[in-house]
Design an enzyme around this catalytic site. Sequence first.
Site, mmCIF file in Angstrom:
data_model
loop_
_atom_site.group_PDB
_atom_site.id
_atom_site.type_symbol
_atom_site.label_atom_id
_atom_site.label_comp_id
_atom_site.label_asym_id
_atom_site.label_seq_id
_atom_site.Cartn_x
_atom_site.Cartn_y
_atom_site.Cartn_z
ATOM 1 N N THR A 15 32.331 -23.933 7.911
ATOM 2 C CA THR A 15 31.467 -22.768 8.179
ATOM 3 C C THR A 15 29.988 -23.091 8.064
ATOM 4 O OG1 THR A 15 33.154 -21.296 7.317
ATOM 5 C CG2 THR A 15 30.943 -20.408 7.391
ATOM 6 N N ASP A 59 36.836 -27.575 11.922
ATOM 7 C CA ASP A 59 37.184 -26.545 10.946
ATOM 8 C C ASP A 59 38.161 -27.239 9.994
ATOM 9 O OD1 ASP A 59 37.673 -23.129 10.954
ATOM 10 O OD2 ASP A 59 39.014 -24.415 9.795
ATOM 11 N N CYS A 280 51.531 -20.863 -11.275
ATOM 12 C CA CYS A 280 50.451 -20.082 -11.900
ATOM 13 C C CYS A 280 49.115 -20.745 -11.567
ATOM 14 C CB CYS A 280 50.597 -20.070 -13.419
ATOM 15 S SG CYS A 280 52.052 -19.204 -13.978
HETATM 16 N N1 ASP Z 1 37.429 -22.086 8.185
HETATM 17 C C1 ASP Z 1 36.332 -22.717 7.498
HETATM 18 C C2 ASP Z 1 36.711 -24.153 7.184
HETATM 19 O O1 ASP Z 1 37.368 -24.403 6.216
HETATM 20 C C3 ASP Z 1 35.994 -21.967 6.267
HETATM 21 C C4 ASP Z 1 34.812 -22.516 5.492
HETATM 22 O O2 ASP Z 1 34.194 -23.487 5.832
HETATM 23 O O3 ASP Z 1 34.483 -21.900 4.473
HETATM 24 O O4 ASP Z 1 36.358 -25.033 7.922
#
Ligand code: ASP
Length: 343
Positions: A15, A59, A280
């Site tokens: 992201t 991603d 857990c």
């Molecule tokens: N979907 C993204 C990823 O893991 C989420 C992130 O970067 O926070 O590449």
Amino acid sequence: MAKIPHILLIYTGGTIGMIKDFESGALKAFNFDKLLKHIPELKHLNCTIDSASFDEPIDSSNMNPKYWIIITEIIENNYEKFDGFVVLHGSDTMSYTASAISFMFENLSKPVIFTGSQLPIGDLRTDAKENLITSIEIAASQKNGKSIISEVCLYFEYKLYRANRTTKINSEHFEAFASPNYPPLCESGVHLKFNESFIYLPRRSKKIKIRKKLEENIVLLKLFPGITENVIKSILEIDGLKGVVLETYGSGNAPSDKWFVDLLKKALKNGIKIIDVTQCVGGSVILGQYETSVQLQKIGLINGKDLTSEAALAKLMYLLGENIPTSEFKSVFETPLRGEMAV
Ligand code: ASP
């Protein structure tokens, strides 16, 4: 005068560097040069920064061991030239990757800090800048000319954790990670407060060893009330299966049904390694504490103690790639190798 630390920033995707696709509105990874343009602040840090990037940023849901090897090789090829490494990675699978990298490097003596963000760096309310800038500051932090951190870590929302102790706990909060069984190594406020007694002390005289053979024929099997004999049997009979991380209840407990224990016994006899970890979020497996784990202990399941499932999977992939004699595998697995589990 002390030499200014030289940091390598490695961009894999996630992201932090994403933008909205014009047509679909979905977030997708974009080019690294644009990412750096969004952070002019980097020029003011007390270190020099070079960067490397995946040719095609991803991603992190597309992450796999082939990419772990690419990250490892980028660090390996630059190990002597740099004082520390910051890896930008999607948060979804960051704990898996960072755990794996911690096992792939033995006798690491420089910091490798994984970070990312919940909002893209271009977003007004982004958490990316703080995560990135502080990760670089931590990677560049030295005492008596030596890095304070010399292990694989994960930095997110003001806390630095030992990477192989982390797990992603929230898909929306900026505080997306936790390290339920080990305290943070550093907290960022007005000052960076290092928690020195918990930081790994490197054995600098030992030569770094890098492992790239990872066994991928393993499975993560989470128990739930009602799981059927047919399901367990089918999984344990997968052709070529070498190992299972079995997520059990509480302190390592599982059904006492004869069919269940017999299936596990048969798999162990066929050379499949089975690790008992708890489903857990925090706490440890204590085999034999309840009647429902006595059988598991008797038949020889490996005690995953307080390992996260992410670290258990990574350790299993790594140790299965090491050709350890069957008679020693259990005791090697139950020994902490990178601070990933309690003694
Ligand atoms: N979907 C993204 C990823 O893991 C989420 C992130 O970067 O926070 O590449």
